[in-house]
Every structure is written in structure tokens, then in C-alpha cells.
Design a protein around this motif. Structure first.
Motif, PDB file in Angstrom:
ATOM      1  N   GLY A  17      35.889  26.225  24.119  1.00  0.00           N
ATOM      2  CA  GLY A  17      34.763  25.451  24.624  1.00  0.00           C
ATOM      3  C   GLY A  17      33.774  26.163  25.503  1.00  0.00           C
ATOM      4  N   PHE A  18      33.984  27.448  25.809  1.00  0.00           N
ATOM      5  CA  PHE A  18      33.089  28.139  26.734  1.00  0.00           C
ATOM      6  C   PHE A  18      31.804  28.599  26.057  1.00  0.00           C
ATOM      7  CE2 PHE A  18      36.824  28.936  29.526  1.00  0.00           C
ATOM      8  CZ  PHE A  18      36.260  28.492  30.713  1.00  0.00           C
ATOM      9  N   SER A  19      30.746  28.635  26.841  1.00  0.00           N
ATOM     10  CA  SER A  19      29.524  29.304  26.430  1.00  0.00           C
ATOM     11  C   SER A  19      29.741  30.808  26.518  1.00  0.00           C
ATOM     12  CB  SER A  19      28.366  28.896  27.357  1.00  0.00           C
ATOM     13  OG  SER A  19      27.347  29.866  27.367  1.00  0.00           O
ATOM     14  N   ARG A  20      29.322  31.536  25.499  1.00  0.00           N
ATOM     15  CA  ARG A  20      29.475  32.996  25.491  1.00  0.00           C
ATOM     16  C   ARG A  20      28.796  33.629  26.696  1.00  0.00           C
ATOM     17  NH1 ARG A  20      29.626  37.620  21.390  1.00  0.00           N
ATOM     18  NH2 ARG A  20      30.868  36.123  20.248  1.00  0.00           N
ATOM     19  N   ASP A  21      27.596  33.177  27.010  1.00  0.00           N
ATOM     20  CA  ASP A  21      26.871  33.766  28.138  1.00  0.00           C
ATOM     21  C   ASP A  21      27.616  33.574  29.453  1.00  0.00           C
ATOM     22  OD1 ASP A  21      24.864  34.635  26.482  1.00  0.00           O
ATOM     23  OD2 ASP A  21      23.519  32.948  26.888  1.00  0.00           O
ATOM     24  N   TYR A  22      28.262  32.429  29.605  1.00  0.00           N
ATOM     25  CA  TYR A  22      29.008  32.182  30.840  1.00  0.00           C
ATOM     26  C   TYR A  22      30.189  33.148  30.943  1.00  0.00           C
ATOM     27  CZ  TYR A  22      31.594  29.859  34.550  1.00  0.00           C
ATOM     28  OH  TYR A  22      32.266  29.597  35.721  1.00  0.00           O
ATOM     29  N   VAL A  23      30.898  33.361  29.857  1.00  0.00           N
ATOM     30  CA  VAL A  23      32.043  34.276  29.879  1.00  0.00           C
ATOM     31  C   VAL A  23      31.573  35.696  30.164  1.00  0.00           C
ATOM     32  CG1 VAL A  23      33.982  35.197  28.564  1.00  0.00           C
ATOM     33  CG2 VAL A  23      33.311  32.802  28.275  1.00  0.00           C
ATOM     34  N   LEU A  24      30.512  36.121  29.495  1.00  0.00           N
ATOM     35  CA  LEU A  24      29.986  37.475  29.699  1.00  0.00           C
ATOM     36  C   LEU A  24      29.529  37.709  31.141  1.00  0.00           C
ATOM     37  CD1 LEU A  24      27.928  37.915  26.412  1.00  0.00           C
ATOM     38  CD2 LEU A  24      29.941  39.243  27.073  1.00  0.00           C
ATOM     39  N   SER A  25      29.071  36.668  31.791  1.00  0.00           N
ATOM     40  CA  SER A  25      28.580  36.810  33.164  1.00  0.00           C
ATOM     41  C   SER A  25      29.709  37.093  34.152  1.00  0.00           C
ATOM     42  CB  SER A  25      27.844  35.538  33.590  1.00  0.00           C
ATOM     43  OG  SER A  25      28.761  34.481  33.867  1.00  0.00           O
ATOM     44  N   THR A  26      30.951  36.775  33.785  1.00  0.00           N
ATOM     45  CA  THR A  26      32.159  36.847  34.626  1.00  0.00           C
ATOM     46  C   THR A  26      32.036  35.970  35.870  1.00  0.00           C
ATOM     47  OG1 THR A  26      31.604  38.808  35.960  1.00  0.00           O
ATOM     48  CG2 THR A  26      32.643  39.194  33.802  1.00  0.00           C
ATOM     49  N   LYS A  27      31.115  35.017  35.840  1.00  0.00           N
ATOM     50  CA  LYS A  27      31.087  34.034  36.917  1.00  0.00           C
ATOM     51  C   LYS A  27      32.360  33.190  36.836  1.00  0.00           C
ATOM     52  CE  LYS A  27      26.042  33.477  36.932  1.00  0.00           C
ATOM     53  NZ  LYS A  27      24.918  32.544  36.649  1.00  0.00           N
ATOM     54  N   GLY A  28      32.859  32.805  37.947  1.00  0.00           N
ATOM     55  CA  GLY A  28      34.019  31.936  37.970  1.00  0.00           C
ATOM     56  C   GLY A  28      35.346  32.657  37.854  1.00  0.00           C
ATOM     57  N   ILE A  29      35.330  33.978  37.687  1.00  0.00           N
ATOM     58  CA  ILE A  29      36.587  34.726  37.652  1.00  0.00           C
ATOM     59  C   ILE A  29      37.244  34.645  39.024  1.00  0.00           C
ATOM     60  CG2 ILE A  29      37.622  37.004  37.327  1.00  0.00           C
ATOM     61  CD1 ILE A  29      36.511  35.847  34.779  1.00  0.00           C
ATOM     62  N   LEU A  30      38.528  34.379  39.057  1.00  0.00           N
ATOM     63  CA  LEU A  30      39.254  34.349  40.325  1.00  0.00           C
ATOM     64  C   LEU A  30      39.165  35.712  41.006  1.00  0.00           C
ATOM     65  CD1 LEU A  30      42.454  32.460  39.144  1.00  0.00           C
ATOM     66  CD2 LEU A  30      40.819  31.603  40.848  1.00  0.00           C
ATOM     67  N   SER A  31      38.977  35.706  42.323  1.00  0.00           N
ATOM     68  CA  SER A  31      38.903  36.970  43.060  1.00  0.00           C
ATOM     69  C   SER A  31      40.176  37.785  42.874  1.00  0.00           C
ATOM     70  CB  SER A  31      38.673  36.688  44.556  1.00  0.00           C
ATOM     71  OG  SER A  31      37.420  36.088  44.766  1.00  0.00           O
ATOM     72  N   ALA A  32      41.319  37.118  42.835  1.00  0.00           N
ATOM     73  CA  ALA A  32      42.577  37.840  42.655  1.00  0.00           C
ATOM     74  C   ALA A  32      42.628  38.524  41.297  1.00  0.00           C
ATOM     75  CB  ALA A  32      43.755  36.885  42.813  1.00  0.00           C
ATOM     76  N   THR A  33      42.056  37.897  40.271  1.00  0.00           N
ATOM     77  CA  THR A  33      41.967  38.539  38.954  1.00  0.00           C
ATOM     78  C   THR A  33      41.130  39.800  39.048  1.00  0.00           C
ATOM     79  OG1 THR A  33      42.166  36.420  37.790  1.00  0.00           O
ATOM     80  CG2 THR A  33      41.182  38.259  36.569  1.00  0.00           C
ATOM     81  N   ARG A  34      39.971  39.672  39.669  1.00  0.00           N
ATOM     82  CA  ARG A  34      39.063  40.816  39.785  1.00  0.00           C
ATOM     83  C   ARG A  34      39.707  41.948  40.592  1.00  0.00           C
ATOM     84  NH1 ARG A  34      33.701  40.321  38.611  1.00  0.00           N
ATOM     85  NH2 ARG A  34      33.795  38.061  38.919  1.00  0.00           N
ATOM     86  N   PHE A  35      40.343  41.607  41.713  1.00  0.00           N
ATOM     87  CA  PHE A  35      40.983  42.628  42.545  1.00  0.00           C
ATOM     88  C   PHE A  35      42.095  43.345  41.783  1.00  0.00           C
ATOM     89  CE2 PHE A  35      39.922  39.952  46.553  1.00  0.00           C
ATOM     90  CZ  PHE A  35      38.620  40.412  46.524  1.00  0.00           C
ATOM     91  N   SER A  36      42.907  42.584  41.050  1.00  0.00           N
ATOM     92  CA  SER A  36      44.029  43.180  40.325  1.00  0.00           C
ATOM     93  C   SER A  36      43.544  44.119  39.233  1.00  0.00           C
ATOM     94  CB  SER A  36      44.909  42.081  39.718  1.00  0.00           C
ATOM     95  OG  SER A  36      45.488  41.284  40.710  1.00  0.00           O
ATOM     96  N   VAL A  37      42.585  43.653  38.451  1.00  0.00           N
ATOM     97  CA  VAL A  37      42.083  44.472  37.345  1.00  0.00           C
ATOM     98  C   VAL A  37      41.367  45.709  37.870  1.00  0.00           C
ATOM     99  CG1 VAL A  37      40.523  44.514  35.362  1.00  0.00           C
ATOM    100  CG2 VAL A  37      41.936  42.489  35.796  1.00  0.00           C
TER     101      VAL A  37
END
Length: 366
Positions: free
Chosen positions: A116-136
């Protein structure tokens, strides 16, 4: 005597392991630490997550997928041998593709769109959990800064991925109406790519970990990578399962989704007719693809429909448990009247609007 004796050092840390012993030690790390053991994955594979919880997983996992070729490019730049570079660069091609619309990242975007996601929203990486970003990001830095042996050893989680892929694909196709084989197409190629990559990395580690200290460093690197994967699921569980504390900058259910066309310019002839009101003689039934299910995570019943999930109150649950395509509305009211010692006529009057509302949402038929 007050001096402390040094703690004993396990024999395996003092001597050089054989190639077979080293491989067994590495596989033991995966058997104990790989993220297929995480409670979030058990819920995901067993069909016990809501659609929004599956969406949160797909969105956050995209960031990990998107950064894998960045990690691999950092390692590639450090490889001194052309043959090694030719082998390792295939990992980048696997994810980035040879051309537009190809590769693992593209297939993961299709997975995200499939829920159900918009491609542009996923590509923007908005809404990614900070812990996800820190880990990766920590994983990318690890591969960039540690020795080549440690960087390559950290990729050995690929040894365990075919098992989790098989569990995931089978479980999600079985348990989620909104998941299709096309949605999960990302995993098709990983079933052959992951073993190929793992075989190369394992052979490299065996040949280059030539001291007990280097073998321990390789094992620690694999442990670190397992922790990177585990931590991402810790964050997902905390935010979207229990206690359900979504950080203020993280994705909230409803955000970034493709909305259905709600244009009011369509002609009256093109507007679907609204279902007529229910009567006592009508026999309600759930349409194909719609089912009543108890969500053990949230400890409540929900109505699952393709692309949608509906929360239900206790009254709706009591009614829908009796909807079998054979029992009329009046009969349902009679049964509930006996169960709750109430006037069936009053119950029927109460449930008729509820049934009409569900029919209007296309999750109930007669």
C-alpha cells in the motif's frame, strides 16, 4: 591472599581452530543469534501481525536493503585484488540491477507498493525508525572501517538466510490475504544469491583467519551483524507491537499510502450503488477473502479484508461469529437474545444498521 587469579580462557580461544571447527563456531552463532528467532519475525511469519505492522516492517527494511550496495561499494573500494573485486561487485549488481527497473532494491520497492505504500514515500526514507537508521549506518561504518577479514565475515549472515526466506514466503502467503507471490518476488533470487555469496565469504574467512585472534575477530564480526539485524526488529516491536510507542518522527499508520480515487467528478451512472438496508430475513455472509480473526498481539478480534483491516467492538464480534451464510439476521438476533437474556427484537434493531455499514464497506454480503 588477595590477588585475583585471571579467569580461565576457553581452549578454543587459545588455539587455532581447524576450518571445520571454525565453520561450526560461525554456524553456532547464527543458530543462537540470527533474527529468525526474534519474536517479531515469529509473529510476521505466523500471520499474527496487522497490515500496518507488516507495513512498518516493509518500510524500515527498505532502508537496510537500500544501504546494502552502499556497504558493498565501500568494501569493494578496499579490495586490492581485481579477481576479488569482480566477485564482490556482483553483490552490487544484485541489488542495484543492470538497468532501470532491475535489481533487489527495485523488487523491494514493489513489495512496499504491494502493501500500500507510495513509491515516493518509501524512497524518501521518511518515517524510518531512528533505531533502524542507526543500526544500518553502524553496519556501513563497520564494513568501511574494520579489517577486510571482519568486513567480509560480517556478511556471513547469508549462510542462514535461505531458511528464513523459506519460512517467510510460506508463512506470509498462507496467513495474509494482501500478500501475493508477486509482492514477495524479492526473495525469489535471494534463494540462489545468498548461498553463492555465503560460500565465497566463508571460504575467504577460513583461508585468511590464520591466527586464533583473527578467527575470534571473524566470529565477533558475525555476532555484530546478527546484532544489527536483531536491533532493527527490537525497534519495530517496541514501536508497533508492544508497548506500541511510535517515536514522533516515525511512520504513523495511514501515512505515505496510495489513496483510492475519491474524485467527485464522476457521473452518477459511474457511482456504485449503495447496498440496501438489511432486513430480518436477510442471510448475511462474509465475502471471499474476508475473515474474522483474533489478533493475539493486540488481544482483540479484527475483520481482515484484502488491503484493509477493521477493528471491531464486542457487539460486532458477537454478531460476526454467527455470520455463516446460513443464519438469517432474525435468527442471529434470537441466538443473541438467548445468550444475553435480552429482547431479540431490540437486538435485531441494533444490529441491522451495523450490518448495513459493513455491507457498505464491502466486507459483508447477503
Amino acid at each position: 591472599m588477595t590477588a585475583q587469579f585471571p579467569p580461565p580462557v576457553p581452549e578454543s580461544e587459545q588455539r587455532l581452530l581447524s576450518h571445520e571447527e571454525l565453520e561450526a563456531a560461525l554456524r553456532d552463532i547464527g543458530a543462537r543469534r540470527y533474527h529468525n528467532l526474534h519474536p517479531f519475525h515469529r509473529l510476521l511469519h505466523d500471520g499474527k501481525l496487522s497490515k500496518d505492522q507488516v507495513r512498518a516492517w516493509a518500510l524500515n527494511r527498505y532502508y537496510y536493503q537500500a544501504m546494502i550496495p552502499v556497504k558493498d561499494a565501500a568494501l569493494l573500494a578496499r579490495l586490492p585484488d581485481a579477481q576479488l573485486r569482480r566477485i564482490w561487485r556482483q553483490r552490487i549488481v544484485d541489488h542495484d540491477g543492470d538497468h532501470e527497473g532491475d535489481g533487489g532494491i527495485e523488487r523491494w520497492l514493489k513489495l512496499a507498493e504491494g502493501v500500500g505504500f507510495s513509491r515516493d514515500y518509501v524512497l524518501s526514507t521518511k518515517g524510518i525508525l531512528s533505531a533502524t537508521r542507526f543500526s544500518v549506518d553502524a553496519y556501513v561504518h563497520f564494513v568501511s572501517e574494520r579489517t577486510l577479514l571482519e568486513a567480509i565475515a560480517s556478511s556471513l549472515t547469508e549462510m542462514f538466510s535461505p531458511t528464513i526466506i523459506s519460512e517467510r514466503v510460506a508463512g506470509m502467503l498462507k496467513n495474509y490475504d494482501f500478500i501475493t507471490k508477486e509482492t514477495l518476488a524479492y526473495f525469489d533470487k535471494r534463494l540462489t544469491q545468498a548461498p553463492r555469496d555465503a560460500d565465497f565469504a566463508l571460504d575467504y574467512v577460513k583461508r585468511h583467519a590464520t591466527t586464533p585472534e583473527m578467527q575470534r575477530a571473524a566470529m565477533d564480526a558475525l555476532t555484530f551483524k546478527c546484532n544489527v539485524l536483531w536491533t532493527q526488529l527490537d525497534a519495530l516491536y517496541f514501536a508497533y507491537v508492544a508497548p506500541g510507542m511510535v517515536p514522533p518522527d516515525a511512520w504513523q499508520p495511514g501515512e505515505g499510502l496510495v489513496t483510492e480515487d475519491t474524485s467527485t467528478e464522476a457521473s452518477p451512472a459511474a457511482t456504485p450503488a449503495q447496498p440496501a438496508a438489511f432486513s430480518g430475513s436477510d442471510v448475511p455472509r462474509l465475502p471471499r477473502g474476508v475473515r474474522l480473526r483474533f489478533d493475539e498481539v493486540r488481544n482483540k478480534h479484527v475483520l481482515l479484508a484484502p488491503e484493509r483491516t477493521f477493528d471491531l467492538d464486542d457487539n460486532a464480534v458477537a454478531v460476526l461469529k454467527l455470520v455463516d451464510g446460513k443464519t438469517s439476521v432474525s435468527q442471529i438476533a434470537q441466538i443473541l437474545g438467548q445468550t444475553y437474556d435480552a429482547d431479540p427484537a431490540v437486538i435485531e434493531a441494533d444490529i441491522l444498521p451495523m450490518l448495513a455499514g459493513l455491507a457498505q464497506k464491502r466486507v459483508l454480503e447477503r
